[in-house]
Design an enzyme around this catalytic site. Structure first.
Site, PDB file in Angstrom:
ATOM      1  N   ASP A  78     -66.663 -93.965 127.103  1.00 52.76           N
ATOM      2  CA  ASP A  78     -66.337 -94.763 128.274  1.00 52.76           C
ATOM      3  C   ASP A  78     -67.268 -95.963 128.497  1.00 52.76           C
ATOM      4  O   ASP A  78     -66.788 -97.083 128.688  1.00 52.76           O
ATOM      5  CB  ASP A  78     -66.312 -93.876 129.519  1.00 52.76           C
ATOM      6  CG  ASP A  78     -65.652 -94.569 130.690  1.00 52.76           C
ATOM      7  OD1 ASP A  78     -64.460 -94.355 130.914  1.00 52.76           O
ATOM      8  OD2 ASP A  78     -66.331 -95.353 131.381  1.00 52.76           O
TER       9      ASP A  78
ATOM     10  N   ASN B 182     -62.347 -95.311 132.339  1.00 61.77           N
ATOM     11  CA  ASN B 182     -61.491 -95.549 131.174  1.00 61.77           C
ATOM     12  C   ASN B 182     -61.000 -94.240 130.574  1.00 61.77           C
ATOM     13  O   ASN B 182     -59.826 -94.102 130.222  1.00 61.77           O
ATOM     14  CB  ASN B 182     -62.242 -96.371 130.122  1.00 61.77           C
ATOM     15  CG  ASN B 182     -62.472 -97.795 130.568  1.00 61.77           C
ATOM     16  OD1 ASN B 182     -61.552 -98.465 131.031  1.00 61.77           O
ATOM     17  ND2 ASN B 182     -63.697 -98.272 130.465  1.00 61.77           N
ATOM     18  N   ASP B 183     -61.900 -93.269 130.436  1.00 64.92           N
ATOM     19  CA  ASP B 183     -61.494 -91.956 129.945  1.00 64.92           C
ATOM     20  C   ASP B 183     -60.404 -91.361 130.827  1.00 64.92           C
ATOM     21  O   ASP B 183     -59.382 -90.877 130.342  1.00 64.92           O
ATOM     22  CB  ASP B 183     -62.698 -91.006 129.940  1.00 64.92           C
ATOM     23  CG  ASP B 183     -63.524 -91.119 128.675  1.00 64.92           C
ATOM     24  OD1 ASP B 183     -62.941 -91.324 127.603  1.00 64.92           O
ATOM     25  OD2 ASP B 183     -64.756 -90.990 128.759  1.00 64.92           O
ATOM     26  N   LYS B 184     -60.657 -91.378 132.138  1.00 60.26           N
ATOM     27  CA  LYS B 184     -59.728 -90.696 133.049  1.00 60.26           C
ATOM     28  C   LYS B 184     -58.377 -91.412 133.107  1.00 60.26           C
ATOM     29  O   LYS B 184     -57.318 -90.770 133.096  1.00 60.26           O
ATOM     30  CB  LYS B 184     -60.354 -90.578 134.437  1.00 60.26           C
ATOM     31  CG  LYS B 184     -61.493 -89.582 134.474  1.00 60.26           C
ATOM     32  CD  LYS B 184     -61.760 -89.074 135.870  1.00 60.26           C
ATOM     33  CE  LYS B 184     -62.622 -87.829 135.822  1.00 60.26           C
ATOM     34  NZ  LYS B 184     -62.765 -87.197 137.145  1.00 60.26           N
TER      35      LYS B 184
ATOM     36  N   GLY C  31     -56.395 -90.682 130.017  1.00 59.70           N
ATOM     37  CA  GLY C  31     -55.767 -89.373 130.118  1.00 59.70           C
ATOM     38  C   GLY C  31     -54.518 -89.408 130.984  1.00 59.70           C
ATOM     39  O   GLY C  31     -53.509 -88.770 130.675  1.00 59.70           O
TER      40      GLY C  31
END
Length: 378
Positions: A142, A170-172, A175
């Protein structure tokens, strides 16, 4: 009535955050999610602590992102275990993978091979930089994408270095986009009978977050600057200090600005041609913002929030996490859940069905806890 995704089977070959987050969203909405983990330690996030769960070894982070799943240990470098994965996919609807770019093709479970053998499968790949381009095989986390994707360059005060956002946004969001894509692909399969490939990436998500600034840059050639807590195209729309605690003020249009000026004791500001219209307030930001700041420092935050709210001007205290968790609104939305068996408390899914939030039916699994149950004795 059950949950919306009852009967959907998901295979998650995921680790860290983006892939497991997509998996836990689907699990909480009723899907059966089987998490494939490597034999040596499993998902790296198992040790991302402290804090740890009741066993003292599994991180709270892992509990949160992997509740409601079953864990199966497979060595994806072993042909027999690859074949076991194929057997699972025969009855699966969705496969999610966020392994290091290139790995799935090296071990023979890339999208082309999997979709040829399992044509009804929804195959979801989460990349760092995307499935094409010169950086397609580079790994990424991230903060790297906050830096590379331009977000960091716009965050913080002009005199400070670029600033990192504390949440793994960004990760979340990747997802989330993976989940949206998977559900859309399921709907398509209802019509066509065939699965498809869904690609998402942290880089494309990062660009999505700054899409307004990218659009403006490509239209004008201007490179966005840092404005601290302020917004590039709205004034006042930022955090200000008061006599005791900071407050966030968001007078997002001329009507709200006129009300705000009255609360601040300067109704003439709303008539001043330099400040009356939004574009002029942006133009004269360097003059107006210090004027507002000086007034707000004269009284405490409670005074200003009471006045602004009474006038209908959007505002909020700048809470720390402890204040958020202790707030009446946090209690009212009832978003915390206690995982069965483990007793671990985590934030639940931020969506309700018929005014009921889906709750996890099982805790996060121990490494390989369900291998025999799912695959049978081997």
């Amino acid at each position: 009535m059950g949950l919306p995704l009852d009967g959907v089977r998901v295979i998650e070959v995921g680790q860290a955050l983006a892939g497991p987050l997509a998996g836990v969203i689907l699990a909480d909405m009723g899907a059966e999610v089987i998490k494939i983990e490597k034999p040596d330690g499993g998902d790296d996030a198992r040790i991302w602590g402290p804090p740890f769960g009741p066993d003292g070894e599994t991180s709270l982070y892992f509990h949160s992102q992997n509740r409601n799943k079953r864990s199966v240990v497979l060595d994806l470098k072993a042909p027999a275990d690859i074949e076991a994965l194929h057997r699972l996919c025969e009855s699966a609807d969705i496969l999610i993978q966020n392994l290091r770019p290139g790995v799935v093709d090296e071990i023979g479970i890339g999208p082309e091979a999997m979709l040829e053998r399992h044509p009804r499968l929804i195959y979801c790949s989460i990349w760092a930089f995307g499935y094409q381009g010169p950086m397609r095989l580079k790994p990424g986390f991230d903060p790297l994408l906050q830096a590379y994707g331009g977000m960091m360059s716009m965050t913080g005060r002009p005199e400070d270095p670029p600033t990192f956002c504390g949440a793994s946004i960004n990760d979340k969001a990747t997802g989330l986009f993976c989940t949206i894509g998977a559900l859309a692909a399921l709907r398509q399969r209802d019509r066509t009978g065939r699965g498809c490939l869904v690609d998402t990436s942290l880089f494309e998500t990062a660009v999505f977050w700054v899409e307004g600034q990218v659009n403006q840059h490509l239209a004008t050639g201007d490179v966005p600057k840092r404005h601290g807590t302020g917004a590039a195209v709205i004034v006042p729309y930022q955090v200000f200090e008061t006599a005791d605690r900071p407050v966030c003020l968001a007078a997002g249009n001329d009507r709200l600005w006129a009300r705000c000026a009255r609360v601040l004791g300067h109704p003439e500001w709303a008539e001043d041609e330099r400040f009356a219209r939004s574009r002029n307030r942006v133009k004269h930001r360097a003059m107006l913002v210090p004027m507002i700041a000086e007034v707000l420092r004269g009284r405490d935050r409670a005074h200003w929030i009471a006045g602004l709210e009474a006038a209908g001007v959007p505002c909020a205290p700048v809470n720390d996490i402890g204040e958020v968790a202790a707030s009446a609104q946090f209690e009212a939305v009832d978003i915390m859940q206690t995982l069965p068996e483990s007793g671990v408390r985590v934030v639940g899914l931020p969506v309700n069905f018929d005014r009921k939030r889906p709750l996890s039916a099982r805790p996060a699994p121990k490494l390989g806890e369900h291998t025999e149950e799912v695959l049978g004795k081997r």
